[in-house]
Design a protein around this motif. Structure first.
Motif, PDB file in Angstrom:
ATOM      1  N   UNK A 224       0.816  -1.174   0.038  1.00 57.43           N
ATOM      2  CA  UNK A 224      -0.021   0.076  -0.087  1.00 57.43           C
ATOM      3  C   UNK A 224       0.989   1.207   0.076  1.00 57.43           C
ATOM      4  N   UNK A 225       0.744   2.081  -1.156  1.00 60.53           N
ATOM      5  CA  UNK A 225       1.439   3.418  -0.776  1.00 60.53           C
ATOM      6  C   UNK A 225       0.318   4.613  -1.446  1.00 60.53           C
ATOM      7  N   UNK A 226       0.399   5.605  -0.776  1.00 56.35           N
ATOM      8  CA  UNK A 226      -0.688   6.573  -1.086  1.00 56.35           C
ATOM      9  C   UNK A 226      -0.762   7.048  -2.586  1.00 56.35           C
ATOM     10  N   UNK A 227       0.184   6.912  -3.431  1.00 54.90           N
ATOM     11  CA  UNK A 227       0.347   7.351  -4.553  1.00 54.90           C
ATOM     12  C   UNK A 227       0.272   6.213  -5.757  1.00 54.90           C
ATOM     13  N   UNK A 228       0.030   5.030  -5.417  1.00 52.40           N
ATOM     14  CA  UNK A 228      -0.135   4.073  -6.448  1.00 52.40           C
ATOM     15  C   UNK A 228      -1.362   3.096  -6.006  1.00 52.40           C
ATOM     16  N   UNK A 229      -2.194   2.482  -6.967  1.00 50.40           N
ATOM     17  CA  UNK A 229      -2.841   1.467  -6.548  1.00 50.40           C
ATOM     18  C   UNK A 229      -3.405   0.899  -8.164  1.00 50.40           C
ATOM     19  N   UNK A 230      -3.374  -0.743  -8.258  1.00 49.50           N
ATOM     20  CA  UNK A 230      -2.564  -1.313  -7.020  1.00 49.50           C
ATOM     21  C   UNK A 230      -1.285  -1.111  -6.600  1.00 49.50           C
TER      22      UNK A 230
END
Ligand code: PHE
Length: 403
Positions: A224-230
């Motif tokens: 989990x990173x604030x700037x990527x998903x997934x």
């Protein structure tokens, strides 16, 4: 003890109650280890760069960034722990030392679709053989036209597979879960193709770095990173242990919109160079990267990974310090004072003992400090002097009561 302003890279910044960057840390900004061609950090950087042909390279950005660049632009929540003064070095409330190379993503994406960014990054931390408040990261990102991504990526991966040698074992099946979701705005096929490209590219990169490992094992773990998903972390099996190598994912579309590229889809990754250099060169202590000793610096050559030959290990000198802690006590603040007073002569700081007095409710802490120089024997007298100074400074700066 805080000055009215801090000057760094020829620019002056007013200080305020957030200021916690110390002179010891600010000095490090002048070193730029990743730009010294014979330094292990630069050797790894250059090897990685060679596995990303056609990527535009950036390695010269100032470490001073705004909290907007380091956090807000990257969709960090207002209360994200990374923003805490105990974890991050601030020049003032709005200006800080970058904690990751992602701080430059937005700026670079406005001008490039394939980019690599290398830089020194700063995080407040504990003290041991694998942690140092300054380290180096490499960030990579690639953008595709969202409409044609599936076709474009398929062609590129097929062409690349034809000129690839060596084997790799990896868990390649990508499973999208509600905990690690696709962004609503993305077409599923385009997103999955971009993930394939991300994994393919990074598998190729580690295979080149670990060329001597016949049978490299790689796995991708949900992250989990604030700037990527997934998002995923890549781990490799190294000497029987899974080792985290990098963080990665599909770039949040808001970032691409802010970069003026709403019709692109892209991946990004960030990796720590020290961790790779420590294992590839067999370097036993992270402080060695900062050594100015010729016996260290002369050992390496651009373009080759060779095992570090240890010069003799000097004797340690161990000292304990005990005090009654205060309400806002944080171990990172204590370690900061240790670094400031003693510098790189400290190998390790460990909490030895902790108890709360049953009557007064006061908390007592005992830390063990392991002093050991990497290039000479230290004398007990000299360490006593440092320890005495440390005891004074801990009282002055942290308002604790020595026991
Ligand atoms: N910036 C992240 C870190 O420092 C790594 C990362 C970069 C993750 C790019 C995803 C995409 O941990």
């Amino acid at each position: 003890i805080t000055p009215d302003s801090i000057t760094i890279g020829g620019k002056s910044y007013p200080t305020d109650k957030f200021t916690n960057a110390t002179p010891t840390i600010l000095e490090k900004t002048t070193r730029q280890l990743h730009q010294i061609p014979t330094h292990p950090i630069a050797i790894i950087k250059n090897l990685i760069e060679s596995t990303f042909p056609g990527f535009k390279q950036y390695d010269n950005f100032s470490p001073v960034v705004s909290t907007k660049e380091n956090f807000d632009d990257l969709c960090f929540a207002e209360d994200h722990p990374g923003r805490a003064v105990t974890d991050t070095y601030y020049l003032n409330e709005k200006v800080m030392l970058r904690t990751h190379t992602s701080a430059h993503q937005l700026q670079v994406m406005t001008e490039s679709d394939k980019m690599l960014i290398t830089a020194d990054v700063y995080r407040r931390d504990e003290i041991d053989s694998s942690h140092y408040p300054v380290f180096h990261q490499m960030e990579g990102a690639q953008l595709f036209d969202a409409k044609t991504a599936v076709e474009d990526i398929r062609k590129e991966i097929v062409a690349d597979a034809l000129n690839t040698t060596g084997s790799i074992h990896t868990t390649d099946a990508t499973v999208i879960t509600p905990e690690n979701p696709k962004q609503d705005c993305h077409d599923e096929a385009a997103m999955l193709a971009t993930v394939d490209h991300l994994k393919h590219t990074l598998n190729r990169m580690v295979r080149a770095l670990f060329a001597h490992e016949k049978d490299l094992q790689v796995r991708w773990i949900d992250a989990q990173f604030p700037f990527t998903s997934p998002s995923w972390e890549m781990e490799i099996l190294y000497q029987g242990k899974w080792l985290e190598v990098l963080g990665s994912g599909i770039i949040k579309q808001d970032i691409l919109r802010n970069a003026g590229k709403p019709d692109k889809i892209g991946w990004a990754f960030g990796l720590g160079l020290e961790r790779l250099a420590l294992i590839l060169f067999g370097i036993p202590d992270i402080r060695l990267f900062w050594s100015q000793d010729e016996r260290f610096l002369r050992q390496f050559e651009p373009g080759t990974i060779q095992k570090f030959k240890a010069f003799s290990k000097y004797s340690p000198c161990i000292k304990d310090i005990s005090f009654w802690s205060t309400e806002g006590f944080h171990e990172n603040n204590f370690c900061e004072v240790v670094r400031d007073v003693a510098g790189d002569i400290v190998e390790d700081v460990q909490l030895l003992d902790e108890f709360t007095h049953p009557k007064t409710n006061r908390r007592s802490l005992c830390y063990r400090i392991n002093y050991r120089s990497m290039d000479r024997n230290v004398t007990n007298a000299e360490i006593n002097e440092i320890q005495e100074k440390l005891r004074e400074e801990v009282v002055n700066r942290m308002k604790v009561e020595l026991r």
